[in-house]
Write a protein that holds these residues in place. Structure first.
Motif, mmCIF file in Angstrom:
data_model
loop_
_atom_site.group_PDB
_atom_site.id
_atom_site.type_symbol
_atom_site.label_atom_id
_atom_site.label_comp_id
_atom_site.label_asym_id
_atom_site.label_seq_id
_atom_site.Cartn_x
_atom_site.Cartn_y
_atom_site.Cartn_z
ATOM 1 N N ARG A 188 0.807 -1.325 -0.026
ATOM 2 C CA ARG A 188 -0.011 0.159 0.022
ATOM 3 C C ARG A 188 0.891 1.336 0.017
ATOM 4 N NH1 ARG A 188 0.080 -2.024 5.296
ATOM 5 N NH2 ARG A 188 0.700 -0.213 6.824
ATOM 6 N N VAL A 189 0.049 2.283 -0.196
ATOM 7 C CA VAL A 189 0.827 3.834 -0.015
ATOM 8 C C VAL A 189 0.201 4.497 0.943
ATOM 9 C CG1 VAL A 189 1.261 5.833 -1.472
ATOM 10 C CG2 VAL A 189 1.563 3.793 -2.631
ATOM 11 N N ASP A 190 0.975 4.824 1.997
ATOM 12 C CA ASP A 190 0.415 5.698 3.204
ATOM 13 C C ASP A 190 0.580 7.124 2.998
ATOM 14 O OD1 ASP A 190 -0.543 3.403 4.373
ATOM 15 O OD2 ASP A 190 1.329 2.997 5.265
ATOM 16 N N THR A 191 -0.488 8.109 3.351
ATOM 17 C CA THR A 191 -0.286 9.486 3.240
ATOM 18 C C THR A 191 0.098 9.810 4.622
ATOM 19 O OG1 THR A 191 -2.762 9.669 3.386
ATOM 20 C CG2 THR A 191 -1.809 9.730 1.420
ATOM 21 N N ALA A 192 0.058 11.192 4.886
ATOM 22 C CA ALA A 192 0.289 11.903 6.280
ATOM 23 C C ALA A 192 -0.364 11.312 7.414
ATOM 24 C CB ALA A 192 -0.036 13.129 6.176
ATOM 25 N N ASP A 200 3.369 9.758 -8.890
ATOM 26 C CA ASP A 200 3.201 8.324 -8.567
ATOM 27 C C ASP A 200 4.354 7.766 -7.568
ATOM 28 O OD1 ASP A 200 2.692 5.566 -8.433
ATOM 29 O OD2 ASP A 200 2.008 5.396 -10.270
ATOM 30 N N PRO A 201 4.165 7.417 -6.213
ATOM 31 C CA PRO A 201 5.349 7.195 -5.680
ATOM 32 C C PRO A 201 5.968 5.729 -5.901
ATOM 33 C CG PRO A 201 3.663 8.046 -3.954
ATOM 34 C CD PRO A 201 3.146 7.987 -5.282
ATOM 35 N N VAL A 202 4.904 4.968 -6.199
ATOM 36 C CA VAL A 202 5.377 3.378 -6.741
ATOM 37 C C VAL A 202 6.247 3.443 -7.641
ATOM 38 C CG1 VAL A 202 4.629 1.137 -7.199
ATOM 39 C CG2 VAL A 202 3.376 2.505 -5.316
#
Length: 323
Positions: A56-60, A122-124
Motif C-alpha cells: 500500500r501507499v500511506d499518506t500523512a 506516483d510514488p510506486v
C-alpha cells in the motif's frame, strides 16, 4: 542443611531465569512496536512492501505495519531545476552549460535557459519503474525543448514567442511523462533567459530588439494619433453635413417662396396682363434706380410726372380707365 541451601540456590536461579525471560519478551515487544508503528509527514508518502511486493501507499499520519514489511518514504513536494544552466558552487551565480544551446528554424544558434518545476505524482512508479527518474525527466525536457525551439526563428524565440514555447514544451512533456511512467509530473516550465551564444551576436540582437521596440512605440503613437484624429474628422464631417442640410432646406424654402410668389404674380398677370407688365416694369425701375429722380411721360400727356411712383400710379389708373 546442605540440601536446603541447594534448594534455595536452585530457586534463585529459576527466579533470575524468569526475570531475564520477561526482559527479553519486553525487549522483543518494544522492537516489534518500534518497527511496526511509524509516522508520515505532510510532505511525504510512505510505500509499504512485503517480500518485494508493494502492499500500500500511506499518506500523512500514524500507520502500522508488520515487522517483516519494509517502508520507503517519498518526498511529494514541488522541486525545481534549471535546464541549460546551473548554479556555480564557488560564486553562487548562474552559469550556462552546453545543454542550453539550441538551433532555431532559421538555422541560428540560441542559448536559452529554462526553469522547470516538478513533483512526484506516483510514488510506486517513482521508486520502481526507473533507477534515475530525475535524470530521465531532464533528458525528456531537453528533447522536447529542442524540438519546440527548432520550430521557431531565433527572433521569435527571443521576443514574441516565449509564451508559446513554454506552453508547447509543457504539453509535450506531459505526454512524454505519461508514456514513460516514471512517477514524475511537470508543474511548470518557464524561460529564464534567451540570447545568442557570442558577444557580437548578443550586441546585434540587442540592437534589433531595440529597433523593434522603437517600431512598436512608433506604431502605438501612430494609432494614438489616428484615434485622436478620426473623432475630430468625423465631427467636422458631421458639421459639414449639418450645414449642407441646413443650406439645402433654406434654399428649398427660398425656392418654394419664390415659386409661390411667381404663381401669385402669374395669376395677376393672367387677369390683367398689360397692367401687370407696367407694374413689373415700374418696380424694376425702382429697384434699379432707388435714389434717382425719374420723369416719365407718354409723349402726349400735358402733365409731366415728377417721379416714378406718380408716373406708375398714373399710368396704371389710365390703363384701368381705358379698359
Amino acid at each position: 542443611m546442605k540440601n536446603k541451601f541447594k534448594e534455595n540456590v536452585t530457586d534463585g536461579v529459576k527466579d533470575i531465569s524468569s526475570y531475564w525471560k520477561i526482559i527479553l519478551i519486553v525487549f522483543v515487544v518494544v522492537i516489534v512496536a518500534f518497527r511496526s508503528v511509524y509516522f508520515i509527514s505532510e510532505q511525504k508518502n510512505g510505500v509499504v512492501t512485503q517480500f518485494g511486493k508493494v502492499v500500500r501507499v500511506d499518506t500523512a499520519g500514524m500507520h502500522f505495519k508488520a515487522p517483516w514489511q519494509s517502508l520507503q518514504t517519498v518526498d511529494i513536494t514541488t522541486h525545481g531545476t534549471g535546464i541549460g544552466y546551473y548554479i556555480d558552487d564557488d560564486s553562487q551565480d548562474f552559469a550556462s552549460d552546453e545543454d542550453g544551446i539550441m538551433i532555431t528554424s532559421d538555422f541560428n544558434l540560441l542559448n536559452i535557459d529554462f526553469y522547470m518545476e516538478y513533483k512526484v505524482s506516483d510514488p510506486v512508479a517513482y521508486l520502481y519503474n526507473s533507477e534515475a527518474p530525475e535524470e530521465i525527466l531532464e533528458n525528456i525536457a531537453l528533447a522536447n525543448i529542442r524540438t519546440v525551439v527548432s520550430n521557431y526563428t531565433v527572433d521569435e524565440a527571443m521576443t514574441t514567442a516565449k509564451g508559446l514555447i513554454e506552453q508547447e514544451v509543457k504539453e509535450d512533456m506531459v505526454k512524454s511523462l505519461q508514456d514513460t511512467n516514471i512517477g514524475l509530473s511537470v508543474q511548470n516550465i518557464t524561460i529564464q533567459d534567451s540570447e545568442p551564444p557570442t558577444e557580437d551576436i548578443i550586441a546585434a540582437f540587442k540592437a534589433v530588439e531595440t529597433a523593434k521596440q522603437g517600431a512598436d512605440t512608433a506604431k502605438n503613437n501612430a494609432l494614438q494619433y489616428q484615434n485622436e484624429q478620426i473623432p475630430k474628422a468625423e465631427a467636422k464631417a458631421d458639421k459639414i453635413v449639418q450645414n449642407a442640410t441646413a443650406s439645402k432646406e433654406a434654399r428649398i424654402a427660398e425656392a418654394t417662396g419664390e415659386a409661390s410668389k411667381f404663381n401669385k404674380m402669374y395669376e395677376q398677370y393672367s387677369m390683367y396682363p398689360e397692367i401687370t407688365k407696367k407694374r413689373m416694369f415700374f418696380e424694376k425701375v425702382e429697384e434699379i434706380l432707388p435714389n434717382t429722380r425719374v420723369i416719365i411721360t407718354d409723349g402726349q400727356s400735358k402733365i409731366i410726372l415728377n417721379d416714378g411712383t406718380t408716373a406708375k400710379n398714373s399710368a396704371i389708373s389710365d390703363e384701368v380707365e381705358g379698359e
